[in-house]
Design an enzyme around this catalytic site. Structure first.
Site, PDB file in Angstrom:
ATOM      1  N   ASP A   1     -17.959  34.597  -7.441  1.00 60.80           N
ATOM      2  CA  ASP A   1     -18.832  34.563  -6.269  1.00 60.80           C
ATOM      3  C   ASP A   1     -20.224  35.069  -6.623  1.00 60.80           C
ATOM      4  OD1 ASP A   1     -17.180  33.573  -4.090  1.00 60.80           O
ATOM      5  OD2 ASP A   1     -15.961  35.361  -4.437  1.00 60.80           O
TER       6      ASP A   1
ATOM      7  N   MET B   1     -23.644  31.301  -3.701  1.00 60.87           N
ATOM      8  CA  MET B   1     -24.127  31.620  -2.355  1.00 60.87           C
ATOM      9  C   MET B   1     -25.576  32.054  -2.521  1.00 60.87           C
ATOM     10  SD  MET B   1     -20.655  33.451  -1.088  1.00 60.87           S
ATOM     11  CE  MET B   1     -20.065  33.570  -2.768  1.00 60.87           C
TER      12      MET B   1
ATOM     13  N   MET C   1     -15.246  27.314   3.975  1.00 59.52           N
ATOM     14  CA  MET C   1     -15.301  28.770   4.151  1.00 59.52           C
ATOM     15  C   MET C   1     -14.517  29.147   5.409  1.00 59.52           C
ATOM     16  SD  MET C   1     -17.043  29.856   1.579  1.00 59.52           S
ATOM     17  CE  MET C   1     -16.911  31.564   2.065  1.00 59.52           C
TER      18      MET C   1
ATOM     19  N   ASP D   1     -11.739  29.339   1.152  1.00 58.43           N
ATOM     20  CA  ASP D   1     -12.304  30.589   0.644  1.00 58.43           C
ATOM     21  C   ASP D   1     -12.527  31.574   1.795  1.00 58.43           C
ATOM     22  OD1 ASP D   1     -13.500  32.547  -0.827  1.00 58.43           O
ATOM     23  OD2 ASP D   1     -15.190  31.329  -1.503  1.00 58.43           O
TER      24      ASP D   1
ATOM     25  N   HIS E   1     -18.969  29.778  -7.446  1.00 63.22           N
ATOM     26  CA  HIS E   1     -19.369  29.547  -6.052  1.00 63.22           C
ATOM     27  C   HIS E   1     -20.737  30.178  -5.844  1.00 63.22           C
ATOM     28  CE1 HIS E   1     -18.340  30.592  -1.546  1.00 63.22           C
ATOM     29  NE2 HIS E   1     -19.335  29.726  -1.635  1.00 63.22           N
TER      30      HIS E   1
ATOM     31  N   HIS F   1     -12.257  32.361  -9.814  1.00 64.46           N
ATOM     32  CA  HIS F   1     -13.333  32.100  -8.850  1.00 64.46           C
ATOM     33  C   HIS F   1     -14.389  33.193  -8.950  1.00 64.46           C
ATOM     34  CE1 HIS F   1     -14.835  30.340  -5.020  1.00 64.46           C
ATOM     35  NE2 HIS F   1     -15.113  31.590  -4.672  1.00 64.46           N
TER      36      HIS F   1
ATOM     37  N   SER G   1     -10.545  35.574  -6.660  1.00 63.76           N
ATOM     38  CA  SER G   1     -11.975  35.889  -6.694  1.00 63.76           C
ATOM     39  C   SER G   1     -12.164  37.256  -7.331  1.00 63.76           C
ATOM     40  CB  SER G   1     -12.550  35.920  -5.279  1.00 63.76           C
ATOM     41  OG  SER G   1     -13.811  36.575  -5.313  1.00 63.76           O
TER      42      SER G   1
ATOM     43  N   MET H   1     -23.876  35.792  -5.438  1.00 64.42           N
ATOM     44  CA  MET H   1     -24.620  36.068  -4.194  1.00 64.42           C
ATOM     45  C   MET H   1     -26.012  36.584  -4.533  1.00 64.42           C
ATOM     46  SD  MET H   1     -21.679  37.953  -1.966  1.00 64.42           S
ATOM     47  CE  MET H   1     -19.982  37.387  -1.965  1.00 64.42           C
TER      48      MET H   1
HETATM   49  C1  DX5 Z   1     -16.845  35.391   0.412  1.00 64.10           C
HETATM   50  C2  DX5 Z   1     -16.422  34.926  -0.963  1.00 64.10           C
HETATM   51  C3  DX5 Z   1     -14.942  34.906  -1.166  1.00 64.10           C
HETATM   52  C4  DX5 Z   1     -14.303  36.239  -1.059  1.00 64.10           C
HETATM   53  C5  DX5 Z   1     -12.850  36.064  -0.710  1.00 64.10           C
HETATM   54  O1  DX5 Z   1     -18.209  35.299   0.522  1.00 64.10           O
HETATM   55  O2  DX5 Z   1     -16.896  33.620  -1.208  1.00 64.10           O
HETATM   56  O3  DX5 Z   1     -14.585  34.283  -2.378  1.00 64.10           O
HETATM   57  O4  DX5 Z   1     -14.409  36.995  -2.196  1.00 64.10           O
HETATM   58  O5  DX5 Z   1     -12.334  37.334  -0.524  1.00 64.10           O
HETATM   59  P1  DX5 Z   1     -11.057  37.628   0.354  1.00 64.10           P
HETATM   60  O6  DX5 Z   1      -9.930  36.823  -0.245  1.00 64.10           O
HETATM   61  O7  DX5 Z   1     -10.882  39.096   0.201  1.00 64.10           O
HETATM   62  O8  DX5 Z   1     -11.369  37.193   1.740  1.00 64.10           O
HETATM   63 ZN    ZN Z   2     -16.137  32.317  -2.971  1.00 63.51          ZN
END
Ligand code: DX5
Ligand code: ZN
Length: 256
Positions: A69, A102, A171, A206, A100, A67, A42, A71
Site C-alpha cells: 500500500d 493511493m 475498496m 481491499d 496499490h 500487497h 497487506s 500512500m
Molecule cells: C487501505 C489499504 C488496505 C489495508 C487493508 O487503504 O489499501 O490494503 O491495508 O487493511 P485491513 O485488512 O486491515 O482492512
Molecule cells: Zn491496498
C-alpha cells in the site's frame, strides 16, 4: 522547451523492464490468470522494522500475492512507502508483488515502480482525469494494470477501461488506513463480475476482509482478497504459524 522533454529520455523509458528481468530470477508462471481465491496480505499491518522477514514469513505460510500500500499523504491522509522501499522489498517477494498506489498524480511515478519491480500496479480512478492513459502507460512499462474504485465510485466508471485493465480493486473501506470496518460493496462486485464477462480481469477486494466478510465478496465474484489486520493479527516472524492459520481460515471461509 518541449513540455514532454522529461518523458523523451529513451534510456530511462527502456530501463525498468530490463532491470527487472536482469535482477530477479523469477518464475514466469506466477501471473498465469485464474479465478481461484488468492490471499494477498497487506504489509501495512507488518512490523515496519522488519519487512524482508515479514514478507518471507507470509509467503512461507501460504500467501498467494504480497500487497503493498503506497500512500502519499495527499490522495489519502497517510504516508507509507516510495519507490526505493518497494525496490528493497522486491528480492524478498517470490510470488506476485501487487502494488496499490493511493497517490495523485500517478503517471510521473509509473516508471519508478516498474524499476522497483512491481508485477501489478494499481491506480485509483479518482486520482486524476486520465485513467485510460495511465493504464496504457502501466502496461507499456511492462506491468499488469489495475484500477481501484473508492466506495463512493460506481461500477460503470470502469466500463470503457475493461480492455485496458488486468485487475479491478474494489475498496471496501475508504483508503488510507488498515484495520477499518468493512463497507458492503457486494452489489458493485456482482455488477463488475457481469461486466467483465470472459475477460481475464481479476476482482480484488481491499479493506476489512476477514473470515466473516470473505465469503460475501467471494460469492459476489471476487478472486483476490487483500487482508492486513486479519492476516497479521496475533502473529510475528517468531510465530509465523499464526499467519498461516489466519490465511488458511480466510481462504476456507471464502471457498465456502
Ligand atoms: C487501505 C489499504 C488496505 C489495508 C487493508 O487503504 O489499501 O490494503 O491495508 O487493511 P485491513 O485488512 O486491515 O482492512
Ligand atoms: Zn491496498
Amino acid at each position: 522547451m518541449d513540455p514532454c522533454a522529461a518523458h523523451t529520455d529513451a534510456g530511462h523509458k527502456s530501463l525498468p523492464v530490463l532491470a527487472r528481468n536482469a535482477t530477479y530470477d523469477r518464475e514466469e508462471n506466477t501471473m498465469t490468470f485464474n479465478r481461484s481465491i488468492k490471499i494477498a496480505p497487506s504489509i501495512l499491518s507488518a512490523d515496519f522494522a522488519n519487512f524482508g522477514a515479514e514478507i518471507q514469513a507470509i509467503e512461507a505460510q501460504g500467501a498467494d500475492w504480497v500487497h503493498i500500500d503506497v500512500m502519499d499523504g495527499h490522495f489519502v491522509p497517510n504516508l507509507t512507502f516510495g519507490p526505493p522501499a518497494v525496490k528493497a522489498f522486491r528480492p524478498h517477494v517470490k510470488t506476485v508483488m501487487d502494488v496499490h498506489l493511493m497517490i495523485s498524480p500517478v503517471d510521473a511515478y509509473i516508471d519508478a515502480y516498474a524499476d522497483a519491480g512491481a508485477d501489478i500496479l494499481t491506480a485509483h480512478i479518482e486520482a486524476g482525469p486520465h485513467t485510460h492513459r495511465t493504464l496504457q502507460a502501466i502496461r507499456g512499462a511492462g506491468m499488469k494494470a489495475g484500477v481501484a474504485l473508492n466506495p463512493g465510485t460506481p461500477a460503470h466508471a470502469v466500463e470503457h477501461l475493461l480492455d485496458l485493465t488486468d485487475l479491478i480493486c474494489v475498496m471496501t473501506v475508504n483508503p488510507g488506513f488498515g484495520g477499518q470496518k468493512f463497507i458492503d460493496m457486494t452489489d458493485k462486485i456482482r455488477t463488475l463480475r457481469a461486466m467483465i464477462g470472459d475477460r481475464e480481469v481479476h476482482i480484488e477486494i481491499d479493506g476489512g476482509v476477514d473470515t466473516t466478510t470473505a465469503p460475501l465478496v467471494a460469492a459476489a465474484g471476487a478472486d483476490v482478497l487483500v487482508a492486513g489486520s486479519a492476516v497479521f493479527r496475533g502473529g510475528s516472524v517468531d510465530m509465523p504459524s499464526v499467519y498461516g492459520d489466519n490465511i488458511k481460515a480466510i481462504r476456507a471461509a471464502a471457498q465456502g
